[in-house]
Motif scaffolding. Sequence first.
Motif, short mmCIF file in Angstrom:
data_model
loop_
_atom_site.label_atom_id
_atom_site.label_comp_id
_atom_site.label_asym_id
_atom_site.label_seq_id
_atom_site.Cartn_x
_atom_site.Cartn_y
_atom_site.Cartn_z
N GLU A 39 94.84 77.66 53.20
CA GLU A 39 95.86 76.45 53.47
C GLU A 39 95.15 75.27 54.03
OE1 GLU A 39 98.78 77.83 56.41
OE2 GLU A 39 99.66 79.38 54.82
N ARG A 40 94.15 75.34 54.83
CA ARG A 40 93.20 74.25 55.29
C ARG A 40 92.55 73.63 54.13
NH1 ARG A 40 87.53 75.96 57.07
NH2 ARG A 40 87.49 75.84 54.44
N ASP A 41 92.04 74.07 53.07
CA ASP A 41 91.42 73.36 51.89
C ASP A 41 92.82 72.73 51.36
OD1 ASP A 41 88.90 74.25 52.41
OD2 ASP A 41 88.97 76.11 51.41
N THR A 42 93.78 73.49 51.02
CA THR A 42 95.07 72.78 50.30
C THR A 42 95.37 71.55 51.00
OG1 THR A 42 95.55 74.84 49.37
CG2 THR A 42 97.17 73.01 49.47
N ARG A 43 95.54 71.64 52.39
CA ARG A 43 95.79 70.65 53.40
C ARG A 43 94.80 69.37 53.19
NH1 ARG A 43 95.26 72.83 57.78
NH2 ARG A 43 93.42 71.67 58.63
N ARG A 44 93.45 69.61 53.23
CA ARG A 44 92.51 68.49 53.13
C ARG A 44 92.65 67.91 51.72
NH1 ARG A 44 86.94 71.50 55.40
NH2 ARG A 44 87.49 71.42 57.64
N ILE A 45 93.00 68.72 50.68
CA ILE A 45 93.33 67.98 49.47
C ILE A 45 94.25 66.83 49.30
CG2 ILE A 45 93.85 68.33 46.77
CD1 ILE A 45 92.42 71.12 47.16
N THR A 46 95.40 67.51 49.87
CA THR A 46 96.79 66.50 50.13
C THR A 46 95.97 65.21 50.88
OG1 THR A 46 98.20 68.35 50.15
CG2 THR A 46 98.92 66.48 50.97
N GLU A 47 95.50 65.49 52.17
CA GLU A 47 94.90 64.29 52.80
C GLU A 47 94.12 63.57 52.05
OE1 GLU A 47 93.10 66.42 56.23
OE2 GLU A 47 95.05 66.68 57.19
N ALA A 48 93.30 64.08 51.26
CA ALA A 48 92.47 63.04 50.49
C ALA A 48 93.22 62.11 49.41
CB ALA A 48 91.47 63.92 49.90
N VAL A 49 94.28 62.92 48.66
CA VAL A 49 94.97 62.18 47.98
C VAL A 49 95.74 60.92 48.65
CG1 VAL A 49 97.28 62.30 46.49
CG2 VAL A 49 95.69 64.02 46.22
N ASN A 50 96.21 61.30 49.88
CA ASN A 50 96.95 60.30 50.58
C ASN A 50 96.08 59.15 50.98
OD1 ASN A 50 99.50 61.61 50.29
ND2 ASN A 50 99.44 62.81 52.31
N GLU A 51 94.93 59.47 51.35
CA GLU A 51 93.78 58.31 51.79
C GLU A 51 93.39 57.38 50.67
OE1 GLU A 51 90.13 59.52 54.05
OE2 GLU A 51 91.32 61.64 54.34
N LEU A 52 93.21 58.12 49.24
CA LEU A 52 92.97 57.40 48.15
C LEU A 52 94.28 56.47 47.77
CD1 LEU A 52 90.93 59.75 45.91
CD2 LEU A 52 90.14 57.95 47.12
N ARG A 53 95.37 56.78 48.21
CA ARG A 53 96.60 56.13 47.60
C ARG A 53 96.73 54.78 48.24
NH1 ARG A 53 100.88 59.11 45.83
NH2 ARG A 53 100.50 60.88 47.28
N CYS A 54 95.96 54.80 49.78
CA CYS A 54 95.92 53.52 50.47
C CYS A 54 94.82 52.54 49.97
CB CYS A 54 95.81 53.73 51.82
SG CYS A 54 97.12 54.87 52.60
N GLU A 55 93.74 53.16 49.11
CA GLU A 55 93.06 52.17 48.82
C GLU A 55 93.13 51.14 47.39
OE1 GLU A 55 89.69 52.01 49.78
OE2 GLU A 55 89.92 53.25 51.19
N ASP A 56 92.94 49.95 47.43
CA ASP A 56 93.10 49.35 46.33
C ASP A 56 92.48 49.58 45.13
OD1 ASP A 56 94.72 47.69 48.23
OD2 ASP A 56 93.25 46.27 48.67
N PHE A 57 91.27 50.12 45.20
CA PHE A 57 90.47 50.48 43.96
C PHE A 57 91.37 51.38 43.14
CE2 PHE A 57 88.47 53.64 46.36
CZ PHE A 57 88.27 54.77 45.70
N TRP A 58 91.92 52.35 43.48
CA TRP A 58 92.31 53.41 42.93
C TRP A 58 93.58 52.77 41.70
CZ3 TRP A 58 96.46 56.04 40.92
CH2 TRP A 58 97.76 55.82 41.40
N LEU A 59 94.22 51.55 42.12
CA LEU A 59 95.08 51.08 41.59
C LEU A 59 94.69 50.56 40.08
CD1 LEU A 59 97.31 49.03 43.99
CD2 LEU A 59 97.94 51.24 42.97
N GLU A 60 93.50 50.20 40.23
CA GLU A 60 92.68 49.69 39.13
C GLU A 60 92.43 51.12 38.05
OE1 GLU A 60 89.66 46.60 39.51
OE2 GLU A 60 89.90 46.56 41.80
N TRP A 61 92.05 51.95 38.74
CA TRP A 61 91.74 53.29 38.01
C TRP A 61 93.11 53.35 36.98
CZ3 TRP A 61 87.84 57.33 38.83
CH2 TRP A 61 86.80 57.14 39.44
N ARG A 62 94.13 53.61 37.87
CA ARG A 62 95.58 53.91 37.20
C ARG A 62 95.96 52.71 36.16
NH1 ARG A 62 100.45 51.91 40.52
NH2 ARG A 62 99.65 49.94 39.68
N ASP A 63 95.64 51.60 36.23
CA ASP A 63 95.92 50.64 35.42
C ASP A 63 95.24 50.83 34.22
OD1 ASP A 63 97.89 49.70 36.99
OD2 ASP A 63 97.15 48.05 37.67
#
Length: 288
Positions: A39-63
């Motif tokens: 559960e800790r590892d799964t939670r850390r993955i979710t936290e990492a997703v949420n952190e990247l979501r706040c980064e501007d550069f990931w939007l460029e990856w998406r586009d």
Amino acid sequence: MESSGEWQCVRRGKRAARRGKADQSRNPTAAAPEPADRERDTRRITEAVNELRCEDFWLEWRDLLSGCLVGSGCSSSKENTVGEWQLECVCYGLGNFSSCVSARYQLAMLLLLFEALQIPVGQCSMYDPVFTVTECEILKELGFTVLTENEEGKRAVCHPTFFYLMHCGKALYNNLLWSNWSPQVLPNVIVIGNSFLGIQERMLQREFERDYNFLSHIVNVCEETSLPCSQRFMDVFNDSALIQFPADKLQKLPESIWTDLTEPQYQHCHDLEIIQRGSRHLQDDKCA
């Protein structure tokens, strides 16, 4: 967010980031022990997703990836289908994401891209011989298909397929090219991974041509788009590129190049950076 101590332990330069995965693959018995708290590892993955979501550069990856899929005939609709088939995704060489912060953020980026582009996670196959039993279970719970056979990157495609190969060994890219070595097939291959130009720059040209000849043939005609990252994530996503193989550029290569279909052997490589199929070890069976 990881503790500052854990984050600092992976603050390495470009070479070190790649070397970490290479060393881990060459010595799989040195992989981290089974995590006690899934559960800790799964939670850390979710936290990492949420952190990247706040980064501007990931939007460029998406586009960039969204534009790439549209250009290859793949829509980013809910169905994500082209004709009668679904877009396939393959991820090799992710590493031990339960213990390696870089691997965890790379997994988080993949999940974020799937979410944004409405690509079902179930359409992605994962493999790394260093995955632990717990990591395989976590990936399956997330919806991924965990492969049980070491393909060595030798996967032939027949329609557009997205390969996520972050900080993987040169042989893996070379094997993937060999498996799809045709000006008609290569345009179906879409890669997010190490810059091919960067690989070439870091090698002696004669060794590059001798040991990784499919890479050396294609490096000047593939289409690379550098993928940005913030300074904070430089060690995680450095040297990354979106790589495509436009049919019009492939047609410029001499026809004789396409007739050499000899399977790569790497007999001169003392630092191969991947685990070959014959190199069996206990970790190979843990994803079954």
